[in-house]
Design a protein around this motif. Structure first.
Motif, PDB file in Angstrom:
ATOM      1  N   VAL A   1       0.842  -1.200   0.000  1.00 46.92           N
ATOM      2  CA  VAL A   1       0.000   0.000   0.000  1.00 46.92           C
ATOM      3  C   VAL A   1       0.876   1.249   0.000  1.00 46.92           C
ATOM      4  O   VAL A   1       0.603   2.224  -0.706  1.00 46.92           O
ATOM      5  CB  VAL A   1      -0.951   0.007   1.211  1.00 46.92           C
ATOM      6  CG1 VAL A   1      -1.625   1.370   1.362  1.00 46.92           C
ATOM      7  CG2 VAL A   1      -2.011  -1.076   1.063  1.00 46.92           C
ATOM      8  N   GLY A   2       1.964   1.215   0.784  1.00 44.80           N
ATOM      9  CA  GLY A   2       2.890   2.344   0.817  1.00 44.80           C
ATOM     10  C   GLY A   2       3.540   2.599  -0.524  1.00 44.80           C
ATOM     11  O   GLY A   2       3.713   3.752  -0.937  1.00 44.80           O
ATOM     12  N   LEU A   3       3.880   1.535  -1.235  1.00 44.85           N
ATOM     13  CA  LEU A   3       4.487   1.684  -2.559  1.00 44.85           C
ATOM     14  C   LEU A   3       3.484   2.256  -3.560  1.00 44.85           C
ATOM     15  O   LEU A   3       3.815   3.136  -4.362  1.00 44.85           O
ATOM     16  CB  LEU A   3       5.009   0.330  -3.045  1.00 44.85           C
ATOM     17  CG  LEU A   3       6.236  -0.224  -2.295  1.00 44.85           C
ATOM     18  CD1 LEU A   3       6.533  -1.645  -2.744  1.00 44.85           C
ATOM     19  CD2 LEU A   3       7.449   0.678  -2.518  1.00 44.85           C
TER      20      LEU A   3
ATOM     21  N   THR B   1      -4.113   4.381  -2.550  1.00 47.23           N
ATOM     22  CA  THR B   1      -3.977   3.517  -1.379  1.00 47.23           C
ATOM     23  C   THR B   1      -5.183   2.597  -1.210  1.00 47.23           C
ATOM     24  O   THR B   1      -5.036   1.413  -0.883  1.00 47.23           O
ATOM     25  CB  THR B   1      -3.776   4.352  -0.101  1.00 47.23           C
ATOM     26  OG1 THR B   1      -4.816   5.337  -0.007  1.00 47.23           O
ATOM     27  CG2 THR B   1      -2.436   5.057  -0.103  1.00 47.23           C
ATOM     28  N   ILE B   2      -6.371   3.137  -1.429  1.00 45.20           N
ATOM     29  CA  ILE B   2      -7.580   2.318  -1.285  1.00 45.20           C
ATOM     30  C   ILE B   2      -7.623   1.213  -2.331  1.00 45.20           C
ATOM     31  O   ILE B   2      -7.872   0.045  -2.010  1.00 45.20           O
ATOM     32  CB  ILE B   2      -8.850   3.197  -1.384  1.00 45.20           C
ATOM     33  CG1 ILE B   2      -8.956   4.129  -0.174  1.00 45.20           C
ATOM     34  CG2 ILE B   2     -10.106   2.319  -1.472  1.00 45.20           C
ATOM     35  CD1 ILE B   2     -10.038   5.183  -0.302  1.00 45.20           C
ATOM     36  N   MET B   3      -7.374   1.559  -3.582  1.00 46.27           N
ATOM     37  CA  MET B   3      -7.401   0.554  -4.642  1.00 46.27           C
ATOM     38  C   MET B   3      -6.270  -0.458  -4.482  1.00 46.27           C
ATOM     39  O   MET B   3      -6.438  -1.654  -4.745  1.00 46.27           O
ATOM     40  CB  MET B   3      -7.305   1.226  -6.013  1.00 46.27           C
ATOM     41  CG  MET B   3      -8.527   2.054  -6.392  1.00 46.27           C
ATOM     42  SD  MET B   3     -10.063   1.094  -6.401  1.00 46.27           S
ATOM     43  CE  MET B   3     -10.910   1.849  -5.005  1.00 46.27           C
ATOM     44  N   GLY B   4      -5.107   0.023  -4.030  1.00 46.38           N
ATOM     45  CA  GLY B   4      -3.996  -0.885  -3.788  1.00 46.38           C
ATOM     46  C   GLY B   4      -4.325  -1.900  -2.710  1.00 46.38           C
ATOM     47  O   GLY B   4      -4.027  -3.093  -2.840  1.00 46.38           O
ATOM     48  N   ALA B   5      -4.966  -1.437  -1.644  1.00 44.77           N
ATOM     49  CA  ALA B   5      -5.358  -2.340  -0.557  1.00 44.77           C
ATOM     50  C   ALA B   5      -6.421  -3.325  -1.022  1.00 44.77           C
ATOM     51  O   ALA B   5      -6.348  -4.528  -0.729  1.00 44.77           O
ATOM     52  CB  ALA B   5      -5.867  -1.524   0.630  1.00 44.77           C
TER      53      ALA B   5
ATOM     54  N   GLU C   1     -10.151   3.373   5.664  1.00 46.88           N
ATOM     55  CA  GLU C   1      -9.617   3.862   6.935  1.00 46.88           C
ATOM     56  C   GLU C   1      -8.087   3.840   6.948  1.00 46.88           C
ATOM     57  O   GLU C   1      -7.457   4.741   7.522  1.00 46.88           O
ATOM     58  CB  GLU C   1     -10.187   3.039   8.090  1.00 46.88           C
ATOM     59  CG  GLU C   1     -11.659   3.315   8.321  1.00 46.88           C
ATOM     60  CD  GLU C   1     -12.208   2.647   9.569  1.00 46.88           C
ATOM     61  OE1 GLU C   1     -13.195   3.157  10.118  1.00 46.88           O
ATOM     62  OE2 GLU C   1     -11.638   1.612   9.987  1.00 46.88           O
ATOM     63  N   PHE C   2      -7.489   2.837   6.333  1.00 45.68           N
ATOM     64  CA  PHE C   2      -6.033   2.811   6.237  1.00 45.68           C
ATOM     65  C   PHE C   2      -5.547   4.041   5.464  1.00 45.68           C
ATOM     66  O   PHE C   2      -4.550   4.677   5.822  1.00 45.68           O
ATOM     67  CB  PHE C   2      -5.579   1.523   5.548  1.00 45.68           C
ATOM     68  CG  PHE C   2      -4.102   1.237   5.681  1.00 45.68           C
ATOM     69  CD1 PHE C   2      -3.300   1.925   6.585  1.00 45.68           C
ATOM     70  CD2 PHE C   2      -3.497   0.268   4.896  1.00 45.68           C
ATOM     71  CE1 PHE C   2      -1.947   1.659   6.715  1.00 45.68           C
ATOM     72  CE2 PHE C   2      -2.139  -0.016   5.011  1.00 45.68           C
ATOM     73  CZ  PHE C   2      -1.363   0.687   5.922  1.00 45.68           C
ATOM     74  N   SER C   3      -6.261   4.381   4.402  1.00 42.96           N
ATOM     75  CA  SER C   3      -5.931   5.570   3.625  1.00 42.96           C
ATOM     76  C   SER C   3      -6.054   6.828   4.482  1.00 42.96           C
ATOM     77  O   SER C   3      -5.202   7.719   4.429  1.00 42.96           O
ATOM     78  CB  SER C   3      -6.849   5.669   2.411  1.00 42.96           C
ATOM     79  OG  SER C   3      -6.623   6.861   1.699  1.00 42.96           O
TER      80      SER C   3
END
Length: 266
Positions: free
Chosen positions: A151-153, A169-173, A185-187
């Motif tokens: 997600v960070g990448l 970040t959302i789509m990556g997760a 929420e992670f985003s």
């Protein structure tokens, strides 16, 4: 148009778009173009008002953050995992931001890049929504180290204005099987160190160019973005839980396409 009114408008745009997968930076750049201002002169303002939106996350999730903060010092496994996941997801943005900061700043002045990124990002969201198979993840602390690093990448793609930090970040997760709510929420949480770091870096770098009047405009824009972001975040989770991210994808495609036409014809 009054500079104070412009600051209010840009504060509204920042609050509306910072945590939605539509690119707040992209919208701020397009907004300055529509208002007839030099985007390069407002680039620092657009970054400096981000703490207002960040504060909305802190207020809305204050109990969770306090529990994680106190739990970390009690060596609570959940709190440690929560902090670890945010930290490892934040590091790639620090490394690339310091390495390519000057080049990224030049992109902040390019509205055409923003428009293309909005369109391409919209189709990318539709693709992830169609192919991803997210499962209940149990919250940010339950994500694996690998998921957090990835997600960070992916977040680093948002250094291209118009891509959208939250969208990436959302789509990556979700592409890694994380459910919509946890991904969103992670985003949100990852925005705290990422946007704070970017704001501090830019203000320190350009401190000689910022006047006392600029600080007043920044304070006003940040205050407006806080109020708007606070309302948007609560509604956003309800919308994506029920309808997914497709509405935001189509919005990106329409706005980006319209911007490309306008930029070509003007």
């Amino acid at each position: 148009m009054s500079l104070w009114l412009t600051a209010i408008i840009l504060g509204i745009v920042e609050g509306l778009t910072e945590f939605l997968p539509v690119s707040s930076t992209g919208h701020l750049i397009l907004a300055t173009e529509l208002l007839g201002y030099d985007a390069s002169k407002w680039a620092i303002f657009n970054i400096a008002i981000q703490p207002g939106a960040i504060l909305a996350i802190v207020v809305l999730y204050r109990k969770l953050f306090w529990d994680m903060f106190t739990g970390f010092f009690r060596r609570d496994p959940v709190a440690i995992a929560f902090v670890r996941n945010l930290l490892v997801a934040f590091i790639p943005a620090v490394v690339l931001g310091l390495a390519f900061g000057d080049y990224i700043e030049t992109l902040l002045e390019n509205a055409v890049v923003v428009a293309w990124a909005l369109v391409i990002g919209g189709f990318a969201i539709l693709l992830v929504e169609k192919l991803a198979k997210p499962k209940e993840s149990g919250g940010v602390a339950k994500l694996t180290l690998r998921q957090s690093i990835m997600v960070g990448l992916v977040q680093c793609l948002a250094m291209i204005p118009g891509v959208s930090r939250s969208g990436a970040t959302i789509m990556g997760a979700m592409a890694m099987g994380v459910d919509r709510k946890t991904a969103a929420e992670f985003s949100f949480f990852l925005a705290l160190p990422t946007l704070t770091g970017a704001t501090v870096l830019q203000l320190a770098k350009h401190r000689d160019a910022i006047t006392s009047n600029d600080m007043g405009l920044i304070a006003l824009g940040a205050a407006v973005s806080f109020v708007v972001a606070w309302a948007v975040i609560k509604a956003f989770l309800a919308v994506v839980t029920r309808y997914g991210f497709a509405p935001f994808a189509w919005y990106r495609i329409i706005v980006g396409g319209a911007a490309l036409i306008w930029l070509t014809m003007r």
